[in-house]
Design an enzyme around this catalytic site. Structure first.
Site: not given
Ligand code: NAD
Ligand code: TYD
Length: 343
Positions: A124, A126, A149, A153
């Site tokens: 990420t 982040e 978090y 990561k």
């Molecule tokens: P998510 O929370 O929707 O899904 C995470 C999945 O991992 C779930 O299915 C959960 O059951 C599984 N999991 C958690 N702990 C586990 C463990 N110990 N063993 C096996 N499975 C496990 O997450 P997401 O948003 O799909 O993110 C996926 C990846 O992408 C993550 O590594 C996250 O850091 C990264 N990422 C997410 C975003 C975003 O905006 N969502 C952006 C950049 C990177």
């Molecule tokens: P989020 O979707 O939790 O992603 P990240 O914190 O990983 O970027 O949040 C996106 C942005 O939205 C972040 O600046 C926090 C803000 N936010 C709110 O203002 N209210 C909320 O209830 C949530 C979940 C996020």
């Protein structure tokens, strides 16, 4: 490459990636390894999980007894498994260290023991921390995580680099922007605001809502991961972002417009602890591999909000669960309470 192990494949981006592989690479076999935490959901894989081309194993990436034999059976690992929500990391940081750092180590160790299995670590933006206006994060920048978090990561990323340099495990890392699209658990900004707006509930915007994120569609994110898996260089990091930097309130207003809900639902509430103001990525490296995004900012947010309007049973089932409700109360109840009248 024919056999992929996709960890965390029952979550948001992982399940989108499984669909991407099934559509794009008909000769591939996929195993999804997922613990099914609160964020994992087998219905995310409805229509693709056939037990033959795509099979499912429930298990923890922290458990070598499950991970080692699975890694040996596959040509490559793409690791999506993680604890992923910043607000939850403020409440329970230990779970993040366990999965995002130790779990990544267990996967890397299995890849090493299997003789050097290819791996992509999905990370990420982040990990770079707060980025001052006018600047962008390069892959070579120092990590400056500021939440449990992002610190976890970042720890996972450093394990990857350590295993590459010491044991030549051929791992590449992607660091992507905020991702939205179908099947995102309704705790992150866009799905939470969309589902609250549909239910007529207040939309809790942290602080002044001027924090800036870049918004990437899951399908564009998956295409970038696929490209890095096949054409990325081991040991290298690839930023994945679009450059659609928008303040949170603008994102929320666009959701309200798309769903025809009133602006009066917005509530500015107590800010998140340690809230990063801005993320911004320099993405020349992944673009040089041949990636470019297909979604505009407007389409990315509007189409996602519409998906939630059209898939109520999917998210209503999640929001009805005790674990969602207890998290919601813990994070939002105090924030949304009306201010006490002056004494
Ligand atoms: P998510 O929370 O929707 O899904 C995470 C999945 O991992 C779930 O299915 C959960 O059951 C599984 N999991 C958690 N702990 C586990 C463990 N110990 N063993 C096996 N499975 C496990 O997450 P997401 O948003 O799909 O993110 C996926 C990846 O992408 C993550 O590594 C996250 O850091 C990264 N990422 C997410 C975003 C975003 O905006 N969502 C952006 C950049 C990177
Ligand atoms: P989020 O979707 O939790 O992603 P990240 O914190 O990983 O970027 O949040 C996106 C942005 O939205 C972040 O600046 C926090 C803000 N936010 C709110 O203002 N209210 C909320 O209830 C949530 C979940 C996020």
């Amino acid at each position: 490459m024919k056999k992929l192990l996709i960890t965390g494949g029952a979550g948001f981006i992982g399940s989108n990636f499984v669909r991407h592989v099934v559509q794009k690479s008909p000769d591939y076999q996929v195993t999804v390894l997922d613990k099914l935490t609160y964020a994992g959901n087998l219905t995310n894989l409805d229509g693709v999980l056939d037990g033959a081309r795509v099979r499912f194993v429930q298990g923890d990436i922290c458990d070598p007894a499950i991970v080692d034999p699975l890694v040996r059976e596959h040509d490559a690992v793409v690791n999506f498994a993680a604890e992923t929500h910043v607000d939850r990391s403020l409440l329970n940081p230990g779970a993040f260290v366990q999965t995002d750092v130790f779990g990544t180590y267990v996967l890397l160790e299995a890849c090493r023991r299997a003789g050097g299995t290819r791996m992509v670590q999905v990370s990420t933006d982040e990990v770079y921390g707060d980025v001052p206006p006018g600047t962008q994060s390069l892959e070579t920048d120092r990590l400056n995580p500021r939440s449990p978090y992002s610190a976890s990561k970042g720890g996972g990323d450093l394990q990857c680099l350590g295993f590459f340099h010491t044991y030549q495990v051929p791992v590449s890392i992607t660091r992507a922007a905020n991702t939205v699209g179908p099947f995102q658990y309704p705790e992150k900004l866009v799905p939470l605001m969309s589902t609250n707006a549909i239910l007529g509930l207040p939309l809790p915007v942290y602080g002044d809502g001027q924090q800036v994120r870049d918004w990437l569609h899951a399908s564009d994110h998956c295409a970038a991961i696929d490209l890095v898996l096949h054409r990325g260089t081991p040991g290298e990091v690839y930023n994945v972002g679009v450059g659609y930097e928008r303040p949170n309130v603008e994102v929320v207003e666009l959701i309200l417009t798309e769903l025809g809900a009133p602006r009066s639902l917005i509530r500015h509430v107590a800010d998140r602890q340690g809230h990063d103001r801005r993320y911004s990525l320099d993405c020349q490296k992944v673009r040089a591999l041949g990636w470019s995004p297909t979604y505009t900012f407007e389409r990315c947010i509007r189409e996602t909000a519409r998906w939630y309007a059209e898939h109520r049973p999917w998210w209503e089932a999640i929001r009805a669960r005790v674990d969602f409700q207890s998290y919601y109360r813990q994070n939002y109840e105090h924030r949304l309470q009306p201010a006490a009248p002056p004494a």
